[in-house]
Write a protein that holds these residues in place. Structure first.
Motif, PDB file in Angstrom:
ATOM      1  N   UNK A  59      30.340  36.696 -23.674  1.00  0.00           N
ATOM      2  CA  UNK A  59      29.447  36.318 -23.091  1.00  0.00           C
ATOM      3  C   UNK A  59      30.414  37.228 -22.023  1.00  0.00           C
ATOM      4  N   UNK A  60      31.706  36.458 -21.937  1.00  0.00           N
ATOM      5  CA  UNK A  60      33.050  37.001 -20.810  1.00  0.00           C
ATOM      6  C   UNK A  60      33.001  38.663 -20.788  1.00  0.00           C
ATOM      7  N   UNK A  61      32.620  39.233 -21.229  1.00  0.00           N
ATOM      8  CA  UNK A  61      32.972  41.038 -21.844  1.00  0.00           C
ATOM      9  C   UNK A  61      31.716  41.033 -21.091  1.00  0.00           C
ATOM     10  N   UNK A  62      30.342  40.716 -21.540  1.00  0.00           N
ATOM     11  CA  UNK A  62      29.376  40.985 -20.858  1.00  0.00           C
ATOM     12  C   UNK A  62      29.326  40.845 -19.222  1.00  0.00           C
ATOM     13  N   UNK A  63      29.832  39.700 -18.878  1.00  0.00           N
ATOM     14  CA  UNK A  63      29.830  39.639 -17.546  1.00  0.00           C
ATOM     15  C   UNK A  63      30.893  40.309 -16.833  1.00  0.00           C
ATOM     16  N   UNK A  64      32.104  41.032 -17.678  1.00  0.00           N
ATOM     17  CA  UNK A  64      32.764  41.840 -17.639  1.00  0.00           C
ATOM     18  C   UNK A  64      32.188  43.069 -17.164  1.00  0.00           C
ATOM     19  N   UNK A  83      40.471  48.839 -11.139  1.00  0.00           N
ATOM     20  CA  UNK A  83      40.887  48.937 -12.279  1.00  0.00           C
ATOM     21  C   UNK A  83      41.411  46.958 -12.730  1.00  0.00           C
ATOM     22  N   UNK A  84      41.740  46.698 -12.058  1.00  0.00           N
ATOM     23  CA  UNK A  84      42.326  45.042 -12.737  1.00  0.00           C
ATOM     24  C   UNK A  84      40.629  44.415 -13.152  1.00  0.00           C
ATOM     25  N   UNK A  85      39.920  44.798 -13.326  1.00  0.00           N
ATOM     26  CA  UNK A  85      38.600  44.808 -14.124  1.00  0.00           C
ATOM     27  C   UNK A  85      38.596  45.613 -15.559  1.00  0.00           C
ATOM     28  N   UNK A  86      39.116  46.722 -15.431  1.00  0.00           N
ATOM     29  CA  UNK A  86      39.157  47.790 -16.141  1.00  0.00           C
ATOM     30  C   UNK A  86      40.155  47.105 -17.270  1.00  0.00           C
ATOM     31  N   UNK A  98      32.458  45.549 -13.812  1.00  0.00           N
ATOM     32  CA  UNK A  98      32.623  46.953 -13.895  1.00  0.00           C
ATOM     33  C   UNK A  98      31.622  48.036 -13.261  1.00  0.00           C
ATOM     34  N   UNK A  99      30.567  47.789 -13.504  1.00  0.00           N
ATOM     35  CA  UNK A  99      29.072  48.341 -13.190  1.00  0.00           C
ATOM     36  C   UNK A  99      29.119  48.343 -11.340  1.00  0.00           C
ATOM     37  N   UNK A 100      29.456  47.488 -11.065  1.00  0.00           N
ATOM     38  CA  UNK A 100      28.952  47.114  -9.582  1.00  0.00           C
ATOM     39  C   UNK A 100      30.859  47.819  -8.843  1.00  0.00           C
ATOM     40  N   UNK A 101      31.585  47.738  -9.857  1.00  0.00           N
ATOM     41  CA  UNK A 101      32.822  47.950  -8.904  1.00  0.00           C
ATOM     42  C   UNK A 101      33.272  50.432  -8.952  1.00  0.00           C
ATOM     43  N   UNK A 102      32.587  50.495 -10.383  1.00  0.00           N
ATOM     44  CA  UNK A 102      32.314  51.630 -10.131  1.00  0.00           C
ATOM     45  C   UNK A 102      31.388  52.410  -9.290  1.00  0.00           C
ATOM     46  N   UNK A 103      30.668  51.630  -9.433  1.00  0.00           N
ATOM     47  CA  UNK A 103      29.801  51.848  -7.738  1.00  0.00           C
ATOM     48  C   UNK A 103      29.972  52.107  -6.454  1.00  0.00           C
ATOM     49  N   UNK A 104      30.611  51.131  -6.221  1.00  0.00           N
ATOM     50  CA  UNK A 104      31.778  50.886  -5.046  1.00  0.00           C
ATOM     51  C   UNK A 104      33.062  51.895  -4.924  1.00  0.00           C
TER      52      UNK A 104
END
Length: 308
Positions: A264-269, A240-243, A273-279
């Motif tokens: 560029x920061x948005x792409x890092x995010x 949620x924090x990342x979102x 986000x992909x990592x967090x959703x999977x977790x």
């Protein structure tokens, strides 16, 4: 060889972490190639030019940037191979399979990347290139979850359904993000085509999907807290924090006409986000620490994280 694999198995965890970081990192560097207008710095593939695999002076800084990003693929490959060999040495079946899938994604990414160059950075193919990176990041997270994660039972039906719905909507958000990029100004080269859609319209559509994603994540967090699922609640709170940060960053970059640094920061995010959703999706599955890969390479007959 067996003794070498056994020794390498002791480094399986740091190699798995490196795998994840490398796959997130190459998303950011790939974005930097496009944001600097260097997407066609090497105008062909697999060679940089028709006559050379390396850039020459006439290609200038753009050729060096594009070629440098291509070279990072070899570093990514080295990490993936080492991780696979370590998993093989640990004699852990699911860890070996997951690390193999990550490694398999690298040549596939290289081919899709080559197609993007040969099609002058067609935005729809660039979209596929990015989404495959997101999928690879998620597989890297699955490997980390398999290797080291808190003991937990299977979550009840409601949080499980919310977690998988959050993952599904998250994929919609990631895809629509690529559509917005394909309609925007950062084509990677001045001659590259755009998808022809209205940037304003697709940006608002993307925002609506983000609202739905945040709402689902909040619902999952509430259910996890009320049900006493501490690990799921912790992971979901981080997602949620990342979102929220991604949402704020997205609106700021939209109103500031997409400055390169914020994009560029948005792409890092997006990678985070992909990592967090999977977790979060994995957190609703049962996990048994006794079945994790061990440094002594004891054979593990079952996976630590059991899929339904």
């Amino acid at each position: 060889m067996t003794d070498l694999l056994h020794r390498l198995s002791r480094y399986l965890w740091p190699l798995a972490v490196a795998n994840l970081l490398a796959n997130i990192g190459i998303v950011v560097t790939g974005g930097a190639v496009r944001l600097t207008g260097s997407g066609l710095g090497c105008p062909t593939w697999p060679r940089c030019t028709d006559s050379s695999y390396v850039p020459h002076g006439e290609l200038g800084v753009h050729g060096a940037i594009e070629f440098g990003n291509r070279m990072l693929t070899f570093a990514l490959t080295a990490v993936a191979i080492a991780c696979f060999l370590a998993a093989l040495g640990a004699r852990h079946r699911r860890a070996t399979r997951l690390s193999f899938v990550v490694g398999l994604g690298i040549p596939l990414q290289a081919v899709i990347g080559g197609i993007t160059v040969l099609t002058d950075l067609n935005p729809w193919i660039v979209s596929g290139h990015f989404l495959l990176s997101m999928a690879m990041i998620m597989v890297c997270v699955a490997l980390l979850d398999e290797l080291r994660s808190p003991d937990r039972p299977a979550a009840p039906p409601l949080p499980r359904a919310l977690a998988w719905a959050t993952l599904a909507v998250g994929w919609v958000v990631l895809y629509l993000g690529t559509v917005v990029t394909g309609a925007g100004p950062h084509a990677g080269d001045t001659e590259s085509p755009r998808n022809g859609l209205s940037p304003s319209t697709v940006s608002h559509l993307h925002a609506y999907a983000v609202y739905a994603l945040v709402a689902l994540t909040v619902a999952l967090l509430v259910v996890a807290l009320r049900g006493g699922h501490r690990w799921l609640a912790t992971v979901t709170a981080l997602v949620l924090l990342v979102e929220v940060l991604q949402g704020v960053l997205g609106w700021v970059q939209y109103w500031l006409d997409l400055p390169v640094a914020l994009v560029a920061l948005h792409m890092l995010g997006a990678g985070l986000l992909a990592a967090g959703l999977a977790r979060a999706a994995l957190a609703v599955l049962p996990h048994h620490a006794a079945l994790e890969a061990r440094p002594d390479a004891e054979q593990q007959a079952e996976s630590a994280t059991r899929l339904p």
